[in-house]
Design a protein around this motif. Structure first.
Motif, short mmCIF file in Angstrom:
data_model
loop_
_atom_site.label_atom_id
_atom_site.label_comp_id
_atom_site.label_asym_id
_atom_site.label_seq_id
_atom_site.Cartn_x
_atom_site.Cartn_y
_atom_site.Cartn_z
N GLU A 1 7.36 0.72 -0.45
CA GLU A 1 7.25 -0.74 -0.59
C GLU A 1 7.02 -1.12 -2.05
O GLU A 1 7.55 -2.13 -2.53
N ALA B 1 -4.44 1.48 -4.72
CA ALA B 1 -4.14 2.86 -4.36
C ALA B 1 -3.03 2.88 -3.32
O ALA B 1 -2.93 1.98 -2.48
N LEU B 2 -2.20 3.89 -3.40
CA LEU B 2 -1.14 4.08 -2.41
C LEU B 2 -1.66 4.90 -1.25
O LEU B 2 -2.44 5.85 -1.43
N ALA B 3 -1.23 4.53 -0.06
CA ALA B 3 -1.63 5.28 1.13
C ALA B 3 -1.06 6.69 1.08
O ALA B 3 0.08 6.89 0.67
N LYS B 4 -1.85 7.67 1.48
CA LYS B 4 -1.40 9.05 1.50
C LYS B 4 -0.48 9.30 2.70
O LYS B 4 -0.70 8.75 3.78
N ASN B 5 0.55 10.10 2.45
CA ASN B 5 1.45 10.43 3.54
C ASN B 5 0.78 11.34 4.54
O ASN B 5 0.10 12.31 4.17
N ASN B 6 0.96 11.06 5.82
CA ASN B 6 0.37 11.91 6.85
C ASN B 6 1.26 13.12 7.12
O ASN B 6 2.46 13.04 7.06
N LYS C 1 0.80 -1.23 0.00
CA LYS C 1 0.00 0.00 0.00
C LYS C 1 0.84 1.27 0.00
O LYS C 1 0.32 2.35 -0.30
N SER C 2 2.11 1.17 0.33
CA SER C 2 2.93 2.39 0.40
C SER C 2 3.86 2.47 -0.81
O SER C 2 4.26 1.45 -1.38
N GLU C 3 4.20 3.70 -1.19
CA GLU C 3 5.07 3.90 -2.35
C GLU C 3 6.47 3.33 -2.15
O GLU C 3 7.00 2.69 -3.07
N TYR D 1 -0.90 1.65 -9.90
CA TYR D 1 -1.65 2.35 -8.85
C TYR D 1 -2.48 3.48 -9.46
O TYR D 1 -1.99 4.29 -10.23
#
Length: 244
Positions: free
Chosen positions: A167, A239-244, A163-165, A205
């Motif tokens: 990774e 979809a990739l998780a958005k950075n917090n 899910k993360s960019e 993605y």
């Protein structure tokens, strides 16, 4: 008087020629229409160039009657993609030179949703760090035999994209180098061999996630590949998780 008349007549003729020239010059609107016409003509010619041969379509007509199947031609990128191979004379207006294909949108136009390419003897999947994929050759297995029960299909079908960019980029590099999953080899680039069947998982993605089986029917005289394919499974768009 005769000299004056001759001079006046010559000047009148020159003026008429100049005025006529201006009158015959195409307007900018005419030029735009001409460009659009020529582009449409080029698109038609490129479509014909990319089409599989009629005899191939006839040979696999029964298979192609099934849903989610197709027959395509991939042009060799090193001969047609002038954005990369700048020494090659430009002959295609299509971005990617007809060397790419999207199984979801059924287009050769290169873009974020492109799933496969043909370049310098090899097939590739995944063209950016966060968009990647993997392939494996299942040798002489027929496309009809690539069912959910096939071992390699099971391995690719149960793969879950990260899910993360960061990774995703690691996975991109992992499959570029080649890896083994439960004893089965997977890479993002493989030699193209006519008569061989392949499995492909393409993960883009924001665009799509597909599992496709395909077989290289033959290589044509211009080194283009004729490929028969079927969609095995379509997953939800990753979809990739958005950075917090």
């Amino acid at each position: 008087m005769k000299t004056i008349f001759s001079g006046a007549l010559l000047l009148a003729v020159i003026s008429l020629v100049i005025i006529s020239g201006f009158a015959q010059s195409p307007s900018r609107q005419d030029l735009r229409r001409e460009i659009e016409t020529r582009r449409a003509e080029l698109l038609k010619l490129e479509t014909q160039l990319l089409a599989p041969a009629k005899e191939d379509e006839d040979t696999y007509a029964t298979f192609l009657e099934q849903p989610n199947t197709g027959l395509i031609r991939l042009l060799p990128r090193e001969r047609y993609d002038t954005e990369v191979y700048r020494e090659v004379k430009k002959s295609m207006t299509l971005r990617g030179g007809g060397a790419y294909y999207s199984f979801s949108k059924r287009t050769h136009e290169y873009g974020a949703d492109s799933n496969i390419s043909w370049d310098s003897g090899s097939l590739s999947v995944g063209f950016a760090g966060a968009n990647y994929g993997m392939m494996t050759a299942v040798e002489d297995v027929s496309l009809e035999s690539l069912t959910p029960e096939h071992y390699a299909v099971q391995l690719l079908a149960q793969y879950v994209p990260p899910k993360s960019e960061p990774e995703a980029r690691l996975e991109y590099r992992r499959f570029q180098a080649g890896t083994t999953v439960s004893g089965w080899p997977f890479l993002s680039r493989l030699p193209a061999r006519p008569g061989i069947t392949y499995l492909l998982r393409s993960i883009s993605y924001g665009e799509g996630d597909l599992l496709v089986g395909f077989r290289i029917i033959r290589k044509d005289t211009d080194d283009s590949l004729i490929i028969l394919w079927k969609l095995i499974k379509k997953y939800p768009v990753p979809a990739l998780a958005k950075n917090n």
